[in-house]
Design a protein around this motif. Structure first.
Motif, PDB file in Angstrom:
ATOM      1  N   UNK A 114       0.887  -1.141  -0.045  1.00 28.97           N
ATOM      2  CA  UNK A 114       0.027  -0.092   0.001  1.00 28.97           C
ATOM      3  C   UNK A 114       0.993   1.292  -0.058  1.00 28.97           C
ATOM      4  N   UNK A 115       0.822   1.878  -0.950  1.00 31.98           N
ATOM      5  CA  UNK A 115       1.736   3.037  -1.485  1.00 31.98           C
ATOM      6  C   UNK A 115       1.262   4.270  -0.615  1.00 31.98           C
ATOM      7  N   UNK A 116       0.146   4.701  -0.514  1.00 33.84           N
ATOM      8  CA  UNK A 116      -0.318   5.702   0.193  1.00 33.84           C
ATOM      9  C   UNK A 116      -0.846   5.839   1.609  1.00 33.84           C
ATOM     10  N   UNK A 117      -0.663   6.814   2.114  1.00 36.17           N
ATOM     11  CA  UNK A 117      -1.405   6.781   3.481  1.00 36.17           C
ATOM     12  C   UNK A 117      -2.793   7.429   3.454  1.00 36.17           C
ATOM     13  N   UNK A 118      -3.610   7.093   4.277  1.00 36.79           N
ATOM     14  CA  UNK A 118      -5.065   7.497   4.337  1.00 36.79           C
ATOM     15  C   UNK A 118      -5.443   8.658   5.285  1.00 36.79           C
TER      16      UNK A 118
END
Length: 186
Positions: A114-118
């Protein structure tokens, strides 16, 4: 079922009638968005946010976020019937580019890179299920959240759950059988 606000306000979305999924009722969704948009206790704004919509069903919450100018919504849904309706909803509204559908269970989602943070996490698990606690722990372990983050949890009012060690609850609202918990990771 309609979109209650933002750019797509008033547009219809298809929903699924089944014993496996239940739609987020419009008045509950409207209340959630009023709190997000207007409460001084909520530090995260929808516009330009990355949203993780877990147990997304037909995408009612995530689609509403896109209507309110979210940057990107990742939908996680394992039920094939709900996935098909979600895909049709995104396509009919022309918002596929602002979304990603992960068509497997949440544990499989976490096993991917998972490359992005939320910024915002929406969890609407089946009322009988408690595995969402493990999913919140996994989000925390993987540090998938930005400093300013928001957790929105839809549960049944009568369920007593202990999530205090996982995240800080700031607002809890009851709507008939539903309970909405707003909080954040430290």
């Amino acid at each position: 079922m309609r979109i209650i606000g933002g750019e797509l306000k008033g547009k219809k979305i298809q929903h699924l009638r089944s014993s496996v999924t239940r739609p987020l009722r419009d008045f509950v969704k409207e209340s959630i968005f009023n709190i997000i948009l207007h409460s001084s206790l909520i530090k995260v704004k929808i516009n330009n946010s990355r949203i993780l919509d877990m147990y997304s069903g037909v995408g009612s919450f995530g689609i509403e976020c896109i209507s309110h100018e979210a940057k990107k919504v990742t939908f996680v849904e394992k039920d094939p019937m709900a996935q098909n309706i979600l895909t049709r909803n995104l396509k009919s509204l022309g918002i596929e580019k602002k979304s990603l559908i992960f068509k497997r269970d949440i544990k499989s989602f976490f096993s991917n890179k998972i490359e992005n943070k939320f910024d915002i996490f929406f969890l609407d698990p089946p009322f009988a299920s408690d595995d969402y606690l493990d999913n919140l722990i996994k989000i925390k372990e993987l540090k998938l959240y930005n400093k300013n983050n928001l957790i929105i949890l839809h549960r049944e009012v009568k369920k007593e759950e202990n999530f205090k060690k996982i995240f800080n609850a700031t607002i809890i609202k009851n709507y008939g059988r539903s309970k909405i918990v707003f909080g954040h990771f430290n």
